[in-house]
Design a protein around this motif. Structure first.
Motif, PDB file in Angstrom:
ATOM      1  N   TRP A   3       0.838  -1.205   0.000  1.00  0.00           N
ATOM      2  CA  TRP A   3       0.000   0.000   0.000  1.00  0.00           C
ATOM      3  C   TRP A   3       0.868   1.249   0.000  1.00  0.00           C
ATOM      4  O   TRP A   3       0.586   2.218  -0.715  1.00  0.00           O
ATOM      5  CB  TRP A   3      -0.930  -0.009   1.212  1.00  0.00           C
ATOM      6  N   THR A   4       1.921   1.247   0.803  1.00  0.00           N
ATOM      7  CA  THR A   4       2.796   2.406   0.917  1.00  0.00           C
ATOM      8  C   THR A   4       3.427   2.765  -0.421  1.00  0.00           C
ATOM      9  O   THR A   4       3.478   3.941  -0.803  1.00  0.00           O
ATOM     10  CB  THR A   4       3.891   2.118   1.954  1.00  0.00           C
ATOM     11  N   VAL A   5       3.870   1.747  -1.153  1.00  0.00           N
ATOM     12  CA  VAL A   5       4.464   1.984  -2.471  1.00  0.00           C
ATOM     13  C   VAL A   5       3.386   2.388  -3.474  1.00  0.00           C
ATOM     14  O   VAL A   5       3.581   3.302  -4.282  1.00  0.00           O
ATOM     15  CB  VAL A   5       5.221   0.726  -2.950  1.00  0.00           C
ATOM     16  N   ARG A   6       2.234   1.721  -3.412  1.00  0.00           N
ATOM     17  CA  ARG A   6       1.154   2.021  -4.367  1.00  0.00           C
ATOM     18  C   ARG A   6       0.673   3.466  -4.225  1.00  0.00           C
ATOM     19  O   ARG A   6       0.359   4.141  -5.211  1.00  0.00           O
ATOM     20  CB  ARG A   6      -0.008   1.053  -4.153  1.00  0.00           C
ATOM     21  N   MET A   7       0.609   3.954  -3.001  1.00  0.00           N
ATOM     22  CA  MET A   7       0.204   5.342  -2.769  1.00  0.00           C
ATOM     23  C   MET A   7       1.308   6.332  -3.141  1.00  0.00           C
ATOM     24  O   MET A   7       1.069   7.526  -3.272  1.00  0.00           O
ATOM     25  CB  MET A   7      -0.175   5.538  -1.296  1.00  0.00           C
ATOM     26  N   GLY A   8       2.548   5.849  -3.256  1.00  0.00           N
ATOM     27  CA  GLY A   8       3.672   6.736  -3.532  1.00  0.00           C
ATOM     28  C   GLY A   8       4.265   7.360  -2.287  1.00  0.00           C
ATOM     29  O   GLY A   8       5.041   8.323  -2.373  1.00  0.00           O
ATOM     30  N   LEU A   9       3.927   6.822  -1.099  1.00  0.00           N
ATOM     31  CA  LEU A   9       4.442   7.379   0.150  1.00  0.00           C
ATOM     32  C   LEU A   9       5.899   6.995   0.400  1.00  0.00           C
ATOM     33  O   LEU A   9       6.590   7.660   1.176  1.00  0.00           O
ATOM     34  CB  LEU A   9       3.576   6.908   1.322  1.00  0.00           C
ATOM     35  N   MET A  10       6.340   5.915  -0.213  1.00  0.00           N
ATOM     36  CA  MET A  10       7.754   5.568  -0.242  1.00  0.00           C
ATOM     37  C   MET A  10       8.069   5.078  -1.639  1.00  0.00           C
ATOM     38  O   MET A  10       7.258   4.366  -2.238  1.00  0.00           O
ATOM     39  CB  MET A  10       8.100   4.468   0.772  1.00  0.00           C
ATOM     40  N   SER A  11       9.216   5.451  -2.149  1.00  0.00           N
ATOM     41  CA  SER A  11       9.647   4.896  -3.423  1.00  0.00           C
ATOM     42  C   SER A  11       9.995   3.424  -3.207  1.00  0.00           C
ATOM     43  O   SER A  11      10.337   3.020  -2.082  1.00  0.00           O
ATOM     44  CB  SER A  11      10.870   5.653  -3.939  1.00  0.00           C
ATOM     45  N   PRO A  12       9.916   2.599  -4.232  1.00  0.00           N
ATOM     46  CA  PRO A  12      10.240   1.175  -4.043  1.00  0.00           C
ATOM     47  C   PRO A  12      11.601   0.925  -3.401  1.00  0.00           C
ATOM     48  O   PRO A  12      11.695   0.091  -2.487  1.00  0.00           O
ATOM     49  CB  PRO A  12      10.150   0.614  -5.466  1.00  0.00           C
ATOM     50  N   PHE A  86     -10.398  12.856  -3.443  1.00  0.00           N
ATOM     51  CA  PHE A  86      -8.951  13.062  -3.430  1.00  0.00           C
ATOM     52  C   PHE A  86      -8.160  11.763  -3.498  1.00  0.00           C
ATOM     53  O   PHE A  86      -6.945  11.775  -3.353  1.00  0.00           O
ATOM     54  CB  PHE A  86      -8.558  13.859  -2.179  1.00  0.00           C
ATOM     55  N   THR A  87      -8.825  10.645  -3.755  1.00  0.00           N
ATOM     56  CA  THR A  87      -8.111   9.360  -3.782  1.00  0.00           C
ATOM     57  C   THR A  87      -7.194   9.223  -4.999  1.00  0.00           C
ATOM     58  O   THR A  87      -6.342   8.324  -5.019  1.00  0.00           O
ATOM     59  CB  THR A  87      -9.103   8.190  -3.754  1.00  0.00           C
ATOM     60  N   ALA A  88      -7.347  10.087  -6.003  1.00  0.00           N
ATOM     61  CA  ALA A  88      -6.454  10.064  -7.165  1.00  0.00           C
ATOM     62  C   ALA A  88      -5.622  11.341  -7.249  1.00  0.00           C
ATOM     63  O   ALA A  88      -5.054  11.646  -8.303  1.00  0.00           O
ATOM     64  CB  ALA A  88      -7.265   9.878  -8.452  1.00  0.00           C
ATOM     65  N   HIS A  89      -5.519  12.073  -6.157  1.00  0.00           N
ATOM     66  CA  HIS A  89      -4.759  13.329  -6.155  1.00  0.00           C
ATOM     67  C   HIS A  89      -3.297  13.072  -6.512  1.00  0.00           C
ATOM     68  O   HIS A  89      -2.737  12.023  -6.190  1.00  0.00           O
ATOM     69  CB  HIS A  89      -4.867  13.975  -4.777  1.00  0.00           C
ATOM     70  N   ARG A  90      -2.666  14.034  -7.143  1.00  0.00           N
ATOM     71  CA  ARG A  90      -1.282  13.844  -7.603  1.00  0.00           C
ATOM     72  C   ARG A  90      -0.289  13.775  -6.458  1.00  0.00           C
ATOM     73  O   ARG A  90       0.783  13.183  -6.583  1.00  0.00           O
ATOM     74  CB  ARG A  90      -0.875  14.970  -8.563  1.00  0.00           C
ATOM     75  N   ASP A  91      -0.632  14.388  -5.315  1.00  0.00           N
ATOM     76  CA  ASP A  91       0.294  14.376  -4.178  1.00  0.00           C
ATOM     77  C   ASP A  91       0.080  13.090  -3.379  1.00  0.00           C
ATOM     78  O   ASP A  91      -1.015  12.820  -2.906  1.00  0.00           O
ATOM     79  CB  ASP A  91       0.030  15.593  -3.285  1.00  0.00           C
ATOM     80  N   PRO A  92       1.111  12.282  -3.188  1.00  0.00           N
ATOM     81  CA  PRO A  92       0.947  11.012  -2.484  1.00  0.00           C
ATOM     82  C   PRO A  92       0.493  11.167  -1.042  1.00  0.00           C
ATOM     83  O   PRO A  92      -0.218  10.299  -0.528  1.00  0.00           O
ATOM     84  CB  PRO A  92       2.339  10.372  -2.563  1.00  0.00           C
ATOM     85  N   VAL A  93       0.872  12.245  -0.384  1.00  0.00           N
ATOM     86  CA  VAL A  93       0.448  12.441   0.998  1.00  0.00           C
ATOM     87  C   VAL A  93      -1.055  12.700   1.058  1.00  0.00           C
ATOM     88  O   VAL A  93      -1.760  12.190   1.935  1.00  0.00           O
ATOM     89  CB  VAL A  93       1.238  13.592   1.650  1.00  0.00           C
ATOM     90  N   VAL A  94      -1.574  13.452   0.100  1.00  0.00           N
ATOM     91  CA  VAL A  94      -3.007  13.745   0.061  1.00  0.00           C
ATOM     92  C   VAL A  94      -3.801  12.497  -0.315  1.00  0.00           C
ATOM     93  O   VAL A  94      -4.783  12.149   0.347  1.00  0.00           O
ATOM     94  CB  VAL A  94      -3.290  14.894  -0.928  1.00  0.00           C
ATOM     95  N   ARG A  95      -3.398  11.807  -1.360  1.00  0.00           N
ATOM     96  CA  ARG A  95      -4.184  10.637  -1.772  1.00  0.00           C
ATOM     97  C   ARG A  95      -4.063   9.496  -0.764  1.00  0.00           C
ATOM     98  O   ARG A  95      -5.007   8.728  -0.577  1.00  0.00           O
ATOM     99  CB  ARG A  95      -3.795  10.171  -3.170  1.00  0.00           C
ATOM    100  N   GLY A  96      -2.926   9.384  -0.065  1.00  0.00           N
ATOM    101  CA  GLY A  96      -2.801   8.366   0.963  1.00  0.00           C
ATOM    102  C   GLY A  96      -3.766   8.600   2.097  1.00  0.00           C
ATOM    103  O   GLY A  96      -4.439   7.670   2.567  1.00  0.00           O
ATOM    104  N   LEU A  97      -3.859   9.846   2.574  1.00  0.00           N
ATOM    105  CA  LEU A  97      -4.827  10.155   3.626  1.00  0.00           C
ATOM    106  C   LEU A  97      -6.250   9.916   3.142  1.00  0.00           C
ATOM    107  O   LEU A  97      -7.072   9.332   3.862  1.00  0.00           O
ATOM    108  CB  LEU A  97      -4.668  11.605   4.094  1.00  0.00           C
ATOM    109  N   ALA A  98      -6.567  10.356   1.935  1.00  0.00           N
ATOM    110  CA  ALA A  98      -7.917  10.171   1.406  1.00  0.00           C
ATOM    111  C   ALA A  98      -8.292   8.691   1.352  1.00  0.00           C
ATOM    112  O   ALA A  98      -9.399   8.297   1.732  1.00  0.00           O
ATOM    113  CB  ALA A  98      -8.023  10.803   0.022  1.00  0.00           C
ATOM    114  N   ASP A  99      -7.378   7.871   0.895  1.00  0.00           N
ATOM    115  CA  ASP A  99      -7.642   6.433   0.810  1.00  0.00           C
ATOM    116  C   ASP A  99      -7.947   5.850   2.188  1.00  0.00           C
ATOM    117  O   ASP A  99      -8.911   5.092   2.363  1.00  0.00           O
ATOM    118  CB  ASP A  99      -6.439   5.726   0.191  1.00  0.00           C
TER     119      ASP A  99
END
Length: 334
Positions: A3-12, A86-99
């Motif tokens: 999930w963390t990688v999919r949201m973009g919250l951490m790079s692989p 906001f689940t598809a927002h470009r910013d990973p921090v925003v879309r991660g919280l929304a999800d």
């Protein structure tokens, strides 16, 4: 980790190297042993999100990017109100919280959803207050000022208290009662102060001395070891305060309906989980292993996400509680 990688919250590469070392997911499970299934999965991902969001503040401070931090926090305020947008927002921090918020709403009553959203707004505002204080050298004037004005918000205390009842919600009058609130906040203050003992050198190195030990040093003139000893004494006092409040809570609800007693037992088990969880997490996590960092001010796991600027978002002001829609499932039984 997926999930963390999919949201973009951490790079692989960062996730592969650090995710299982920092133990964010483990800490969530240790703190909330009574939260079931899908709800616990959302809590785990919310824990990861919260640590990454906290790291982003450090990154913006290092880059002196106050405008970028304001844009991010404004977008988060909007996502808290209408997370599905906001689940598809470009910013990973925003879309991660929304999800995470979308998933938590499926597990919660309308009352819980409203309170959690209100507390998330307060937390984001707390991060803005902390950022401005650090950036402008307007630091807390006392330990009480530090705890009540800044740290209880930036630690996430209000939402961690909310999550104590996730999966088996308390009656509102029990949740709002003095014994429950004292027990819950003794738990949170224990965790805040315990964390501050472990993180003080990291915070000082990063130039962000928002830490109980640092506040005590600055306001009393004592050295680091004495500040740590004083903070450790406060940690012990929190344990004593918790024990007293829990006993009062159990006594007050001893003759309540069985479903109420079950909900109290559920929340108490989660509160009790926090104490050994904080000990285990801080003993085992690599989050504060400064000796392994090339730059003491920049942890190895710190990534500045969404390079090239962030998407401006207009804040959605919260609707009054009486007119706001009530999404989410009905309150779940125990």
């Amino acid at each position: 980790m997926d999930w963390t990688v999919r949201m973009g919250l951490m790079s692989p590469p960062v996730a592969e190297r650090f995710f299982h070392q920092v133990l964010y997911a483990d800490a969530a499970c240790w703190c909330y042993p009574m939260v079931p299934g899908d709800a616990l999965s959302a809590v785990v991902d919310f824990y990861v999100w919260f640590f990454v969001y906290d790291d982003q503040q450090a990154g913006f401070l290092l880059e002196r990017d106050s405008a970028g931090w304001q844009v991010l926090c404004t977008a988060l305020h909007a996502a808290i109100e209408v997370p599905r947008e906001f689940t598809a927002h470009r910013d990973p921090v925003v879309r991660g919280l929304a999800d995470v918020l979308v998933r938590l709403r499926r597990e919660s009553s309308p009352r819980f959803i409203r309170r959690f959203a209100s507390n998330m707004h307060s937390i984001v505002d707390g991060y803005l207050t902390e950022y401005d204080g650090i950036a402008n050298d307007a630091l807390p004037v006392s330990l009480d000022d530090y705890l009540t004005r800044v740290r209880r918000s930036t630690f996430g205390g209000p939402v961690w208290v909310d999550l104590l009842e996730l999966g088996c919600e308390l009656p509102q009058e029990v949740f709002e009662s003095g014994p429950f609130q004292r027990a819950a906040w003794a738990t949170m203050d224990f965790a805040i102060l315990f964390n501050d003992v472990y993180s003080v050198e990291k915070e000082i190195a990063a130039g962000a001395p928002s830490n109980a030990c640092a506040v005590i040093m600055r306001t009393t003139g004592c050295d680091l070891q004495e500040a740590i000893d004083r903070t450790a004494g406060l940690v012990r006092a929190c344990v004593d305060g918790y024990r007293s409040a829990e006993a009062e809570l159990r006594q007050r609800t001893a003759d309540a309906d069985p479903t109420v007693r079950a909900a109290v037992g559920h929340a108490v088990a989660n509160m009790r989980g926090w104490f050994p969880a904080m000990c285990a997490y801080h003993e085992q996590t690599s989050r504060y292993a400064m000796q392994e960092w090339a730059d003491p001010a920049r942890p190895s796991y710190l990534e500045q996400l969404a390079p090239g600027g962030r998407e401006p978002v207009e804040r959605h002001d919260p609707a009054p509680a009486e007119t706001r829609p009530e999404p989410g499932a009905a309150q779940r039984g125990c």
